[in-house]
Design an enzyme around this catalytic site. Sequence first.
Site, PDB file in Angstrom:
ATOM      1  N   LYS A  51      21.294  37.298  61.198  1.00 33.70           N
ATOM      2  CA  LYS A  51      21.268  36.365  60.078  1.00 33.70           C
ATOM      3  C   LYS A  51      19.842  36.062  59.609  1.00 33.70           C
ATOM      4  O   LYS A  51      19.626  35.658  58.468  1.00 33.70           O
ATOM      5  CB  LYS A  51      22.010  35.072  60.437  1.00 33.70           C
ATOM      6  CG  LYS A  51      23.458  35.273  60.892  1.00 33.70           C
ATOM      7  CD  LYS A  51      24.241  36.199  59.992  1.00 33.70           C
ATOM      8  CE  LYS A  51      25.690  36.427  60.369  1.00 33.70           C
ATOM      9  NZ  LYS A  51      25.970  36.915  61.716  1.00 33.70           N
ATOM     10  N   TYR A 264      39.593  36.816  66.536  1.00 33.83           N
ATOM     11  CA  TYR A 264      38.175  36.487  66.409  1.00 33.83           C
ATOM     12  C   TYR A 264      37.700  35.653  67.608  1.00 33.83           C
ATOM     13  O   TYR A 264      38.342  34.662  67.971  1.00 33.83           O
ATOM     14  CB  TYR A 264      37.929  35.715  65.104  1.00 33.83           C
ATOM     15  CG  TYR A 264      36.508  35.237  64.963  1.00 33.83           C
ATOM     16  CD1 TYR A 264      35.505  36.104  64.580  1.00 33.83           C
ATOM     17  CD2 TYR A 264      36.165  33.921  65.253  1.00 33.83           C
ATOM     18  CE1 TYR A 264      34.192  35.685  64.488  1.00 33.83           C
ATOM     19  CE2 TYR A 264      34.857  33.479  65.153  1.00 33.83           C
ATOM     20  CZ  TYR A 264      33.870  34.373  64.773  1.00 33.83           C
ATOM     21  OH  TYR A 264      32.576  33.958  64.685  1.00 33.83           O
ATOM     22  N   TYR A 290      30.878  39.656  68.838  1.00 33.66           N
ATOM     23  CA  TYR A 290      30.555  40.716  67.868  1.00 33.66           C
ATOM     24  C   TYR A 290      30.139  42.025  68.551  1.00 33.66           C
ATOM     25  O   TYR A 290      30.846  43.022  68.503  1.00 33.66           O
ATOM     26  CB  TYR A 290      29.417  40.255  66.949  1.00 33.66           C
ATOM     27  CG  TYR A 290      29.770  39.085  66.079  1.00 33.66           C
ATOM     28  CD1 TYR A 290      30.399  39.261  64.859  1.00 33.66           C
ATOM     29  CD2 TYR A 290      29.461  37.778  66.477  1.00 33.66           C
ATOM     30  CE1 TYR A 290      30.722  38.180  64.054  1.00 33.66           C
ATOM     31  CE2 TYR A 290      29.788  36.696  65.672  1.00 33.66           C
ATOM     32  CZ  TYR A 290      30.416  36.905  64.461  1.00 33.66           C
ATOM     33  OH  TYR A 290      30.734  35.832  63.677  1.00 33.66           O
TER      34      TYR A 290
HETATM   35  C1  LIG Z   1      27.336  37.336  62.089  1.00 32.66           C
HETATM   36  C2  LIG Z   1      27.219  38.346  63.159  1.00 32.66           C
HETATM   37  C3  LIG Z   1      27.674  39.670  62.963  1.00 32.66           C
HETATM   38  C4  LIG Z   1      28.400  40.105  61.729  1.00 32.66           C
HETATM   39  O1  LIG Z   1      27.599  40.230  60.598  1.00 32.66           O
HETATM   40  P1  LIG Z   1      28.244  40.003  59.166  1.00 32.66           P
HETATM   41  O2  LIG Z   1      27.139  40.187  58.220  1.00 32.66           O
HETATM   42  O3  LIG Z   1      28.822  38.617  59.183  1.00 32.66           O
HETATM   43  O4  LIG Z   1      29.338  41.012  58.999  1.00 32.66           O
HETATM   44  C5  LIG Z   1      27.473  40.578  63.971  1.00 32.66           C
HETATM   45  N1  LIG Z   1      26.891  40.222  65.133  1.00 32.66           N
HETATM   46  C6  LIG Z   1      26.466  38.977  65.360  1.00 32.66           C
HETATM   47  C7  LIG Z   1      25.863  38.673  66.683  1.00 32.66           C
HETATM   48  C8  LIG Z   1      26.614  37.989  64.390  1.00 32.66           C
HETATM   49  O5  LIG Z   1      26.192  36.742  64.635  1.00 32.66           O
END
Ligand SMILES: *Cc1c(COP(=O)(O)O)cnc(C)c1O
Length: 336
Positions: A51, A264, A290
């Site tokens: 992010k 999720y 993720y």
């Molecule tokens: C937010 C996030 C993602 C996914 O990215 P997006 O742009 O929301 O698809 C992947 N890995 C981590 C650790 C995240 O925090």
Amino acid sequence: MTDILKNFAKVNLCHQPTPLEEMPRLTEALSGPRLFVKRDDCTGLASGGNKTRKLEFLIADALSVGADTLVTYGAVQSNHVRQTAAAACKIGLNCHVILERRVLHKGQRYEETSNILLNHMFGTTIEFREAGLDITAEALALTNSLKFQGKHPYLIPGGGSNKIGSLGYVSCAQELLLQIKNQRLNVQSVIVATGSFGTQAGLTAGFSALGCDIPIIGISVRRKREEQIENVYKLSLETSQLLGTKPIKRNQVLVYDNYIGEGYAIPNKGTMDAIEILAKKEGILLDPVYTGKAMAGLIDLINTDAINANGDVVFIHTGGSVALFAYEDELRQKIL
Ligand SMILES: *Cc1c(COP(=O)(O)O)cnc(C)c1O
């Protein structure tokens, strides 16, 4: 290479370029193609993660319209919210966030530890909401109430995923291509976790703008394949319009949805196996929401020969290891 982002304003939040490292012991363990990892878990701000790149462009936009307060939202253990909270401190802005109780049955500690603990450290104002509400509408309402109080709020969408945020992953695409060239890799595919779409959309738009046809494979952590493809496609199209480059085609967007498990932020055996093998073979921390799922996907694609030994593979590590501590029970069960 000319910088395709030179006309876009950004603030500096990020250590970049992030390293592109080989994972020889994981490669050996899986007896697959040569595996590399793009260390976007090392973007540097408050434990890093994907992010931060998006926030460089989003916050520049916020400053250009005179904002004094960032508003954003996410799931309880959102890494996006934590990075936004930290960025607000670094730039000198206030930060208000809404956290959605999207994951059920996690208990009280889930709302106190890991990313939440850090949000408090950054002095963020936090509100919780139950699952099932329209969280975007909630965030809009919060933004409006801040306006009534005389503040100048700037609303950042969940995951920082709009066309401005996606520019962060155009920048990653650009950086990665240069590293691939300098390190003389022959890359057959790039693997990345996909949630709120901005990361995959930016990478796809970026590669396309740079004339690179290496496929970007998204491993969905939440939504079904068709829906995720549509979402990524729309956002990468908007991003390429913003860049002024030729439009993305739908068939450039590749997504697998068979590593989500029960839902999720609920890790399954494949997720926990992936976290363990990366720790034991490479000393790399993945996360349960993720990257653990994305790596479970990569391992399975190698085991089933959907990805063969012809050409190198790059895994984008998008961060998230802070959340490991909110999953202590699952981890203890796995490793002790
Ligand atoms: C937010 C996030 C993602 C996914 O990215 P997006 O742009 O929301 O698809 C992947 N890995 C981590 C650790 C995240 O925090």
